[in-house]
Write a protein that holds these residues in place. Structure first.
Motif, PDB file in Angstrom:
ATOM      1  N   TYR A   1       0.738  -1.203  -0.039  1.00 31.66           N
ATOM      2  CA  TYR A   1      -0.050  -0.097  -0.063  1.00 31.66           C
ATOM      3  C   TYR A   1       0.808   1.265   0.063  1.00 31.66           C
ATOM      4  O   TYR A   1       1.987   1.387   0.608  1.00 31.66           O
ATOM      5  N   ASP A   2       0.125   2.164  -0.524  1.00 25.46           N
ATOM      6  CA  ASP A   2       0.766   3.573  -0.501  1.00 25.46           C
ATOM      7  C   ASP A   2       0.734   4.047   1.100  1.00 25.46           C
ATOM      8  O   ASP A   2      -0.079   3.570   1.577  1.00 25.46           O
ATOM      9  N   PRO A   3       1.926   4.455   1.548  1.00 27.19           N
ATOM     10  CA  PRO A   3       1.728   4.899   3.010  1.00 27.19           C
ATOM     11  C   PRO A   3       0.610   5.721   3.564  1.00 27.19           C
ATOM     12  O   PRO A   3       0.381   6.099   4.510  1.00 27.19           O
ATOM     13  N   ASN A   4       0.153   6.567   2.327  1.00 26.26           N
ATOM     14  CA  ASN A   4      -0.910   7.611   2.591  1.00 26.26           C
ATOM     15  C   ASN A   4      -2.179   7.059   2.661  1.00 26.26           C
ATOM     16  O   ASN A   4      -3.266   7.563   2.603  1.00 26.26           O
ATOM     17  N   ASP A   5      -2.199   5.569   2.273  1.00 23.44           N
ATOM     18  CA  ASP A   5      -3.641   5.306   1.947  1.00 23.44           C
ATOM     19  C   ASP A   5      -3.765   3.741   2.544  1.00 23.44           C
ATOM     20  O   ASP A   5      -3.657   2.756   1.898  1.00 23.44           O
ATOM     21  N   LEU A   6      -3.129   3.438   3.939  1.00 28.22           N
ATOM     22  CA  LEU A   6      -3.336   2.288   4.581  1.00 28.22           C
ATOM     23  C   LEU A   6      -4.681   1.816   4.892  1.00 28.22           C
ATOM     24  O   LEU A   6      -5.439   2.688   5.512  1.00 28.22           O
ATOM     25  N   PRO A   7      -4.991   0.578   5.027  1.00 28.58           N
ATOM     26  CA  PRO A   7      -5.868   0.080   5.338  1.00 28.58           C
ATOM     27  C   PRO A   7      -6.146   0.046   6.995  1.00 28.58           C
ATOM     28  O   PRO A   7      -4.731   0.053   7.524  1.00 28.58           O
ATOM     29  N   PRO A   8      -7.120   0.311   7.709  1.00 29.91           N
ATOM     30  CA  PRO A   8      -7.127   0.511   9.021  1.00 29.91           C
ATOM     31  C   PRO A   8      -6.159  -0.840   9.966  1.00 29.91           C
ATOM     32  O   PRO A   8      -5.528  -0.409  11.058  1.00 29.91           O
ATOM     33  N   GLU A   9      -6.543  -1.955   9.518  1.00 34.30           N
ATOM     34  CA  GLU A   9      -5.754  -2.940  10.247  1.00 34.30           C
ATOM     35  C   GLU A   9      -4.112  -2.774  10.342  1.00 34.30           C
ATOM     36  O   GLU A   9      -3.400  -3.469  11.066  1.00 34.30           O
ATOM     37  N   LEU A  10      -3.772  -2.144   9.228  1.00 35.89           N
ATOM     38  CA  LEU A  10      -2.293  -1.874   8.859  1.00 35.89           C
ATOM     39  C   LEU A  10      -1.924  -0.567   9.606  1.00 35.89           C
ATOM     40  O   LEU A  10      -0.871  -0.506  10.243  1.00 35.89           O
ATOM     41  N   ALA A  11      -2.746   0.540   9.527  1.00 35.05           N
ATOM     42  CA  ALA A  11      -2.471   1.545  10.247  1.00 35.05           C
ATOM     43  C   ALA A  11      -2.532   1.767  11.626  1.00 35.05           C
ATOM     44  O   ALA A  11      -1.743   2.637  12.406  1.00 35.05           O
ATOM     45  N   ASP A  12      -3.107   0.657  12.289  1.00 34.08           N
ATOM     46  CA  ASP A  12      -3.218   0.556  13.669  1.00 34.08           C
ATOM     47  C   ASP A  12      -1.748  -0.005  14.245  1.00 34.08           C
ATOM     48  O   ASP A  12      -1.755   0.011  15.445  1.00 34.08           O
ATOM     49  N   LYS A  13      -0.860  -0.482  13.417  1.00 33.28           N
ATOM     50  CA  LYS A  13       0.198  -1.300  14.013  1.00 33.28           C
ATOM     51  C   LYS A  13       1.429  -0.270  13.582  1.00 33.28           C
ATOM     52  O   LYS A  13       1.426   0.481  12.821  1.00 33.28           O
ATOM     53  N   PRO A  14       2.386  -0.201  14.527  1.00 33.72           N
ATOM     54  CA  PRO A  14       3.619   0.598  14.311  1.00 33.72           C
ATOM     55  C   PRO A  14       4.384   0.150  13.175  1.00 33.72           C
ATOM     56  O   PRO A  14       4.453  -1.382  12.843  1.00 33.72           O
ATOM     57  N   ALA A  15       4.924   0.838  12.223  1.00 33.60           N
ATOM     58  CA  ALA A  15       5.725   0.291  11.123  1.00 33.60           C
ATOM     59  C   ALA A  15       6.995  -0.014  11.556  1.00 33.60           C
ATOM     60  O   ALA A  15       7.802   0.795  12.014  1.00 33.60           O
ATOM     61  N   VAL A  16       7.762  -1.009  10.726  1.00 29.30           N
ATOM     62  CA  VAL A  16       9.080  -1.541  10.868  1.00 29.30           C
ATOM     63  C   VAL A  16       9.866  -1.444   9.698  1.00 29.30           C
ATOM     64  O   VAL A  16       8.923  -1.888   8.570  1.00 29.30           O
ATOM     65  N   LYS A  17      11.145  -1.007   9.570  1.00 30.31           N
ATOM     66  CA  LYS A  17      11.764  -1.016   8.227  1.00 30.31           C
ATOM     67  C   LYS A  17      12.905  -1.897   8.522  1.00 30.31           C
ATOM     68  O   LYS A  17      13.853  -1.770   8.871  1.00 30.31           O
ATOM     69  N   PRO A  18      12.686  -3.051   8.058  1.00 32.34           N
ATOM     70  CA  PRO A  18      13.795  -4.367   8.204  1.00 32.34           C
ATOM     71  C   PRO A  18      14.932  -4.251   7.124  1.00 32.34           C
ATOM     72  O   PRO A  18      15.712  -5.064   7.117  1.00 32.34           O
ATOM     73  N   GLY A  19      14.537  -3.462   5.903  1.00 31.21           N
ATOM     74  CA  GLY A  19      15.368  -3.619   4.798  1.00 31.21           C
ATOM     75  C   GLY A  19      16.603  -2.616   4.961  1.00 31.21           C
ATOM     76  O   GLY A  19      16.481  -2.061   6.008  1.00 31.21           O
ATOM     77  N   SER A  20      17.377  -2.651   3.919  1.00 29.57           N
ATOM     78  CA  SER A  20      18.604  -1.741   3.990  1.00 29.57           C
ATOM     79  C   SER A  20      18.539  -0.553   3.244  1.00 29.57           C
ATOM     80  O   SER A  20      19.446   0.384   3.646  1.00 29.57           O
ATOM     81  N   ARG A  21      17.823  -0.375   2.237  1.00 29.00           N
ATOM     82  CA  ARG A  21      17.675   0.925   1.626  1.00 29.00           C
ATOM     83  C   ARG A  21      17.150   2.080   2.305  1.00 29.00           C
ATOM     84  O   ARG A  21      16.322   2.112   3.087  1.00 29.00           O
ATOM     85  N   GLY A  22      18.148   3.168   2.261  1.00 25.80           N
ATOM     86  CA  GLY A  22      17.837   4.300   3.011  1.00 25.80           C
ATOM     87  C   GLY A  22      18.219   4.471   4.293  1.00 25.80           C
ATOM     88  O   GLY A  22      18.269   5.654   5.030  1.00 25.80           O
ATOM     89  N   LEU A  23      18.951   3.383   4.787  1.00 23.22           N
ATOM     90  CA  LEU A  23      19.681   3.484   6.060  1.00 23.22           C
ATOM     91  C   LEU A  23      20.920   4.265   5.992  1.00 23.22           C
ATOM     92  O   LEU A  23      21.505   4.288   5.157  1.00 23.22           O
TER      93      LEU A  23
END
Length: 194
Positions: free
Chosen positions: A171-193
């Protein structure tokens, strides 16, 4: 080996994660494939890369060398090259762009297979292919990956051979379904670190 077989390997490694994840593309997903948990295990790495090498060979692809994008593609690129009896190199980011370094070089006309870990949008693959073409004049014969999250929709500019393919929701981060929006986001990948 089919997609469910590959997902079983991800499950065995504890690498099929559920939650709220920020993908390398910036998009959000309730599923993350933490391939590092497979690649820390030589037995599992050999299983998936041997199957990928067999699929590449069965497709009639005959490269001279394999090149992978760092960081995530280094291990599957190396192991797939080992299974195919080829050399393995990688590109890494220099000032934000992929480049061959560390004494790696190619002659013009060398047939290169780009090997990735996971393809979602194909951005890293396209950047890797562009860097190889720009720097060397080598011929990129195809791309390959362990898992294609786009299920064949990502365009990397050359044919893509994937060991497994399945479209997971994202999903686009500005258009999340409620079940995802209610959870904290985690960034496990390496791009942008940093």
């Amino acid at each position: 080996m089919n997609t469910e077989d590959v997902l079983d390997i991800f499950r065995e490694a504890g690498a099929l994660l559920e939650g709220h994840f920020i993908l390398s593309s910036g998009r959000r997903s309730p599923v993350f494939l933490q391939k590092a948990l497979i690649f820390k295990n030589p037995r599992l790495t050999e299983i998936v890369c041997k199957a990928l090498a067999e699929k590449i060979t069965a497709a009639g692809i005959q490269p001279d060398v394999i090149i992978a994008p760092a960081m995530g593609g280094v291990i599957p690129g190396y192991e797939t090259a080992r299974q195919m009896g080829l050399e393995s190199m990688f590109v890494e980011r220099v000032d934000g762009e992929f480049a061959l370094r560390r004494g790696f070089s190619l002659e013009p006309g060398t047939k290169v297979l780009m090997v990735e870990d996971i393809v979602t949008t194909g951005l890293s693959s396209r950047e890797c292919i562009a860097a190889i073409s720009k720097a060397t004049g080598a011929e990129i014969v195809a791309g390959a990956c362990i898992f294609d999250r786009s299920n064949g929709e990502a365009d990397i500019g050359v044919p893509l051979i994937s060991l497994a393919a399945k479209r997971f929701p994202d999903y686009d981060p500005n258009d999340l379904p409620p079940e995802l929006a209610d959870k904290p986001a985690v960034k496990p990948g390496s791009r942008g670190l940093s």
